[in-house]
Design an enzyme around this catalytic site. Structure first.
Site, short mmCIF file in Angstrom:
data_model
loop_
_atom_site.label_atom_id
_atom_site.label_comp_id
_atom_site.label_asym_id
_atom_site.label_seq_id
_atom_site.Cartn_x
_atom_site.Cartn_y
_atom_site.Cartn_z
N CYS A 163 -2.55 1.35 7.66
CA CYS A 163 -3.14 -0.29 8.02
C CYS A 163 -1.26 -0.67 8.13
CB CYS A 163 -3.33 -0.70 7.20
SG CYS A 163 -5.43 0.17 7.72
N HIS A 289 -1.99 -9.45 3.75
CA HIS A 289 -2.51 -8.49 4.24
C HIS A 289 -4.10 -9.22 4.34
CE1 HIS A 289 -3.13 -4.38 5.95
NE2 HIS A 289 -4.27 -4.30 4.51
N HIS A 323 -9.81 -7.39 10.76
CA HIS A 323 -8.66 -5.80 10.68
C HIS A 323 -8.32 -5.45 11.67
CE1 HIS A 323 -5.60 -4.02 8.37
NE2 HIS A 323 -6.99 -3.54 6.79
#
Lengths: 396, 264
Positions: A163, A289, A323
């Site tokens: 990520c 995040h 996400h």
């Protein structure tokens, strides 16, 4: 040591919340989520996803059929949005095709094509003829496609650090430009929904059955999304925001859980602020995040509340896009750039009761006002962290 | 073309199933000894807790082996080094497992296999095993992976004025995926590169236009046949040039460009 800032002369993003900057800005202002109940694949698990509509009906132009697959279709959608490709072609004219580097981030690249091949093996157990194309069954599928789609001939590399991937591309590109290996760089990232990530995150019990609620005390996990985003970095340009810093670090803790005190995150943040020459009080907005997983949000909220003044607005935009994994870095970098250019600092969708770890920085509502300096946080599996620093054209 | 970037090579490592270690490979490349007949057992990732060693994927075992040996050769503490991990295909065995399991029993995917499937798994275990907070990256560039990773390692040394660890590896492909991403055996290489001071051997790198295929450096030593079917095989000319004390080597960076490496 501070770096010489780089211009971001063009950028774009395509997510479930919208195609391109204008649609994204509209969705952010209207607080309109792109999430929907999971309808991906034959046996969808009960969750919500950020699915980009229409890819099924948008084959790649014929000359790129070697790279045909969902991930590269989404890449192409991104490249032709906001005239991004035209901006790169102009840079190609200025510098030469060999002097424009391609640095792409992804988590799973086009593994979806390999997954599909396994459902259609022939009687000898081999791939079906239409999928016997080696380039789409290897991680560099995305970097190779973007380079060919833009007619570039310089360095092409794919960064795959889960990520943090498409945040780290800015750091690698800055080094290439500083060393004189290129005069401009196309950075970005693309990740698409696929069985591996939907069922993989499901196996880790990290997937929420409801729309994700980053930083909420009652959050129940992540919603997966897909996205493409790109930016063009140059040493000099007439306009555009600046990349002023970046910081990279590792957690040295666990493959799928962040360090409990966020040591790695703090190290990346410190390095980014040092390179930008900023103190925390200089930062107007942080795109966190904020995956809505129990651990990530708790640790990240603690880091922000320890280090930043109450005036810094911080939020997660995962409630708009889901996400998007390896594309999260570029998507959220682009959202920071929109905040800098338009003075709209997004809040956090579905956040009603903040986790006890949250300070006043974590906002539910959008904040309107001048945004001069912004940070984007990206933290990934394997404990890979990256923080990016961006400034408005007049703030350098 | 860019101004050459200069670094020092402080230590090298090399491990393949038929050439287990840089000393072995060095001697075989130079024709000073024959390769061992037996295939070496998989290296044990002793950095990891005993319970994790056997369960560690092949990618982690090979990457941690060459990473550790490179740090030893350079006499550098691993935790101090930023690192660059490059692999053409990543964990081909886990990719095969994921694709095969998704066909019939997707809800039975192993959570450990899933988190080990990320391209940065080896880098993550290295950071955990060495307790390093230094940054790492994980890259791929298809058949140009070794050269592109080497270039990133060189630029990190030059930009940050600190030594780095560079590791490249590829493992054996499994199942139907092996027909489109072929790779045999375990093969990994590593090196510690440092700023251009001191007495370690110097290496300079610059990008040049692609040269005709016939003029490119090609692996030709007795080691070549032993690693030719691994996806990382394009790295061998670099190690041949070092072992044979050549003045340099040219590696393919892409269809249109090459990496011109000079030693000394």
């Amino acid at each position: 040591m501070p770096i010489r800032p780089l211009r971001i002369s063009a950028y774009t993003l395509s997510t479930a919340a919208g195609d391109g900057r204008a649609q994204t800005l509209q969705a952010l202002r209207a607080r309109r989520s792109g999430l929907r109940p999971n309808d991906f694949g034959l046996t969808p698990i009960p969750t919500w996803i950020g699915r980009v509509a229409g890819l099924e009906d948008e084959p790649l132009p014929l000359q790129f059929s070697e790279w045909e697959c969902r991930n590269n279709r989404l890449a192409w959608r991104g490249l032709i949005t906001d005239q991004f490709r035209d901006a790169v072609l102009a840079a190609r004219e200025r510098y030469g095709a060999g002097r424009v580097a391609v640095v792409m981030g992804t988590s799973t690249s086009s593994i979806g094509a390999s997954e599909e091949a396994y459902t259609r093996l022939d009687s000898d157990g081999r791939y079906p003829a239409d999928l016997r194309r080696p380039i789409i069954h290897t991680p560099h599928s995305i970097g190779d496609f973007v380079q060919h789609a833009l007619g570039l001939t310089g360095i092409s590399v794919t960064v795959a650090t889960a990520c943090s991937s498409s945040a780290k591309v800015f750091a690698q590109a800055e080094r290439f430009l500083r060393c004189g290996l290129a005069d401009a760089a196309v950075v970005g990232g693309v990740d698409t929904l696929c069985g591996s990530v939907l069922f993989g995150f499901n196996s880790l019990e990290l997937v929420s059955s409801e729309p994700c609620r980053p930083f909420d005390v009652a959050r129940r996990g992540i919603n997966l999304g897909e996205a493409a985003g790109f930016a063009l970095l140059e040493r000099e340009a007439e306009s555009g925001c600046w990349l002023t810093g970046y910081g990279e670090s590792s957690d040295a803790h666990h493959m799928s859980t962040p360090h409990p005190q966020g040591l790695g995150a703090r190290a990346a943040l410190t390095a980014a602020l040092e390179r930008a020459g900023w103190s925390p009080a200089d930062v107007d907005y942080i795109n966190l995040h904020g995956t809505a997983s129990l651990k990530n949000d708790e640790v990240e909220a603690g880091v922000v509340s320890d280090l930043f003044p109450a005036a810094t607005a911080a939020s997660s935009t995962k409630g708009w896009t889901g996400h998007t994994l390896g594309a999260a870095g570029i998507v959220e970098a682009a959202i920071c750039l929109l905040a800098l250019e338009h003075g709209v600092m997004p809040g956090t969708l579905n956040l009603t009761t903040p986790d006890a770890a949250c300070g006043p920085q974590v906002r539910s509502d959008n904040t309107a006002g001048e945004c001069h300096r912004a940070l984007s946080f990206s933290f990934g599996f394997g404990g890979s962290n990256c923080v990016l620093a961006f400034a408005r054209p007049d703030a350098v | 073309m860019n101004a050459p970037l200069s670094v020092r090579i402080e230590g090298l490592s090399f491990w393949s199933s038929r050439l287990p270690g840089w000393q072995v490979a060095h001697a075989v490349i130079r024709g000073e000894s024959a390769a061992p007949e037996a295939v070496a057992p998989r290296p044990s990732p002793t950095l990891l807790a005993p319970t994790e060693r056997r369960r560690a994927p092949d990618t982690v075992a090979i990457a941690l082996e060459v990473a550790s040996r490179a740090c030893e050769a350079a006499q550098r503490a691993p935790a101090e080094l930023a690192s660059i991990f490059a692999s053409t295909h990543g964990d081909l065995a886990i990719s095969d497992y994921m694709c095969a399991t998704l066909v019939d029993t997707p809800t039975l995917i192993s959570p450990v296999k899933f988190h080990n499937s990320v391209h940065n798994a080896a880098a993550g275990y290295w950071s955990i095993g060495t307790g390093s907070y230094a940054s790492y990256t994980a890259l791929s560039a298809f058949q140009n992976t070794f050269a592109v990773g080497l270039l990133e390692a060189v630029t990190q040394v030059v930009c940050d004025a600190k030594p780095v660890l560079y590791v490249a590896f590829d493992i054996e492909a499994k199942g139907p995926l092996a027909t489109v991403a072929p790779s045999k055996g375990l093969f990994g290489v590593g090196m510690v590169l440092a700023p251009d001071v001191g007495c370690a051997p110097r290496m300079t790198a610059r990008i040049i236009d692609a040269i005709p295929t016939r003029a490119q450096s090609r692996a030709q030593s007795p080691a070549a046949a032993l690693i030719a079917d691994n996806a990382l095989a394009p790295c061998l000319p670099f190690f041949e040039a070092v072992a044979l004390e050549r003045s340099g080597v040219i590696l393919r960076l892409g269809e249109h460009s090459s990496l011109d490496i000079a030693f000394g």
